[in-house]
Enzyme design. Structure first.
Site, PDB file in Angstrom:
ATOM      1  CG  ASP A   8      -1.910   1.117   1.271  1.00 46.93           C
ATOM      2  OD1 ASP A   8      -3.043   0.887   1.724  1.00 46.93           O
ATOM      3  OD2 ASP A   8      -1.575   2.248   0.879  1.00 46.93           O
ATOM      4  CG  ASP A 106      -2.867   3.590  -2.241  1.00 46.42           C
ATOM      5  OD1 ASP A 106      -3.910   2.936  -2.039  1.00 46.42           O
ATOM      6  OD2 ASP A 106      -2.231   4.153  -1.342  1.00 46.42           O
ATOM      7  CD  GLU A 107      -5.568  -0.821  -0.412  1.00 47.33           C
ATOM      8  OE1 GLU A 107      -5.397  -1.650   0.497  1.00 47.33           O
ATOM      9  OE2 GLU A 107      -6.682  -0.359  -0.693  1.00 47.33           O
TER      10      GLU A 107
END
Ligand code: TTP
Ligand code: MG
Length: 356
Positions: A8, A106-107
Site C-alpha cells: 500500500d 494504491d494497493e
C-alpha cells in the site's frame, strides 16, 4: 505455507505531487479541494504524515483542515497523474508476484508463496520490492506480510509509513486482540455500532463471540467477521487485469442549456448506474461526468470520493461536477455519468467486466 503481501503506497496522492513539487517535501501538504481561506467546501483527499501530526486526515472537510493548519501547502487533485503513477507502481509490483491482485489505485495483494519460502525470506523479499518501487517510481510504500490477505492488510496498516511488517500465523490472534472493532477489515461504522450494542468492544471480544448470536444478527456475514477476528481469511489472491467502470449516457432530444433538465438527466442516469453497481455487489470510488456540447466539444471531469454504493453520493457529486465545470452558456447535447475504481462491497476484489 502461503505467503501473502499487501503493498500500500504511503500518502499516495501527496507522494505523487512531491515528485513534481519537491519543495513541498518537508512541509505539511494536502491534496484536496481549494480551502479558499477557510471558506472552501469539499474534503481532504489525503495528506502527508507531517500534516497528519496536526490532526488532518482523509475525508475531513477542507475548511477544518485549514483551521488546523492554514499555512500547510494545499494542492488540487490531479487524478490522471496519480493513475499514471499507479500504473507504474503496479507494473513493478506485479513482476515480483506469483499472483497479483490490484485492489485500489494504491494497493495490491501479491501471493509470493513460491518465490519466498518461509518468513525470513519473505521479509527480505518485501524489502527488495519496496526498494525497487522506490527506485523505479520514486514513491514510498509499506508492505504487510502474513499467511492470508486479511492479516497482510492488517500488518501493512501497522507498519505504516515506510515499513515492512510481518505478522506470523501464530501471532495473528494476539495481534488483533486489542484492536478496535472498526480497525478490522470488513467492519464499518454501522456494524461496529451493532456489535457494541451486543456488548462487544474489541476484536478480541468478537473472536470469542457466540456464533449463533452473530448468525441471528448478521447472517453469514456474522460468521465471516468472527473468522476475521480470529485472523482467518480463506480468500485467494485473484489475478485481475484492469480497472473498469460502469456508466450511462443520454443524448437530449433537443440541445439544451436548461440546468433543471440536465440535473434531472444526471439523477436518472445515476439511479441506473447505482442499480448496476448494487446488483453486481460493488462499491465505487471515482465519479466521472462527461459533458458533450452542441458543438461536439467534450469535457470529462472526475472526482475521487469515499468508497460508496450510495445513490446520494453519486447524485450529489455528479451534479456538483456538472455545476462546477460545465459551460452554462453553451448548449448541451449529451451527458454521461460513470463510476470507476470498483471493488466488491465486502470482498477485496477489483472487478473487470462491467464497462458499457
Ligand atoms: P489510502 O491508501 O487510504 O491513503 P494514503 O495512501 O493517502 O495514505 P496511507 O496509505 O499512507 O495511510 O488511499 C490512497 C489514496 O486514495 C489517497 O492518497 C487518496 C485517495 N483517497 C481518496 O480519494 N478518498 C478517501 O477517502 C481516501 C481515504 C483516500
Ligand atoms: Mg495508501
Amino acid at each position: 505455507m502461503q505467503i501473502i503481501m499487501l503493498i500500500d503506497m504511503d500518502y499516495f496522492f501527496v507522494a505523487c505531487e512531491e515528485l513534481r513539487h519537491p519543495e513541498v517535501k518537508d512541509k505539511p501538504t494536502i491534496v484536496g479541494f481549494d480551502p479558499k481561506h477557510g471558506e472552501g467546501r469539499g474534503v481532504v483527499m489525503t495528506c502527508n504524515y507531517l500534516a497528519r501530526k496536526f490532526g488532518i486526515k482523509s475525508g475531513m472537510p477542507i475548511s477544518q483542515a485549514y483551521r488546523l493548519k492554514p499555512d500547510a501547502v494545499y494542492l488540487p487533485l490531479d487524478y490522471d497523474f496519480y493513475e499514471e503513477k499507479s500504473r507504474e507502481v503496479m507494473k513493478v509490483v506485479k513482476a515480483f508476484a506469483d499472483r497479483f491482485e490490484q485492489v485500489s489505485v494504491d494497493e495490491a495483494f501479491i501471493d509470493v508463496s513460491k518465490k519466498a519460502k518461509g518468513y525470513d525470506e519473505a521479509i527480505g523479499y518485501a524489502k527488495t520490492i519496496k526498494d525497487e518501487v522506490k527506485e523505479k517510481t520514486g514513491l514510498p510504500c509499506s508492505i504487510g506480510i502474513s499467511t492470508n490477505k486479511l492479516m497482510a492488510k492488517m500488518a501493512c496498516e501497522a507498519g505504516k509509513p515506510d515499513g515492512v511488517k510481518l505478522v506470523k500465523e501464530e501471532e495473528a490472534k494476539e495481534f488483533l486482540k486489542s484492536k478496535e472493532l472498526d480497525d478490522l477489515y470488513g467492519i464499518g461504522k454501522k456494524t461496529k455500532e451493532k456489535l457494541e450494542a451486543m456488548g462487544y468492544r474489541t476484536v478480541g471480544d468478537l473472536a470469542k463471540a457466540n456464533t449463533m448470536e452473530l448468525m441471528e444478527k448478521f447472517g453469514s456475514f456474522g460468521v465471516e467477521i468472527r473468522k476475521y477476528a480470529n485472523g482467518m481469511d480463506e480468500s485467494k489472491v485473484e489475478e485481475n487485469y484492469e480497472v473498469k467502470s460502469i456508466g450511462r449516457e443520454t443524448t437530449f432530444e433537443k440541445d439544451t442549456t436548461d440546468t433543471q433538465t440536465i440535473i434531472n438527466a444526471i439523477k436518472r442516469l445515476s439511479a441506473e448506474v447505482i442499480d448496476e453497481v448494487k446488483s453486481a455487489g460493488l462499491t465505487f470510488k471515482v465519479v466521472t461526468v462527461k459533458l458533450r456540447y452542441g458543438d461536439f466539444t467534450e469535457r470529462l471531469k472526475s472526482r475521487s470520493i469515499r468508497r460508496s454504493d450510495d445513490p446520494d453520493d453519486l447524485i450529489s457529486n455528479s451534479v456538483d461536477l456538472y455545476l462546477r465545470y460545465s459551460n452554462k452558456a453553451k448548449l448541451m447535447r449529451k451527458i454521461g455519468v460513470r463510476v470507476s475504481d470498483l471493488t466488491k462491497a465486502r470482498g477485496q476484489k477489483k472487478i473487470g467486466e462491467f464497462t458499457r
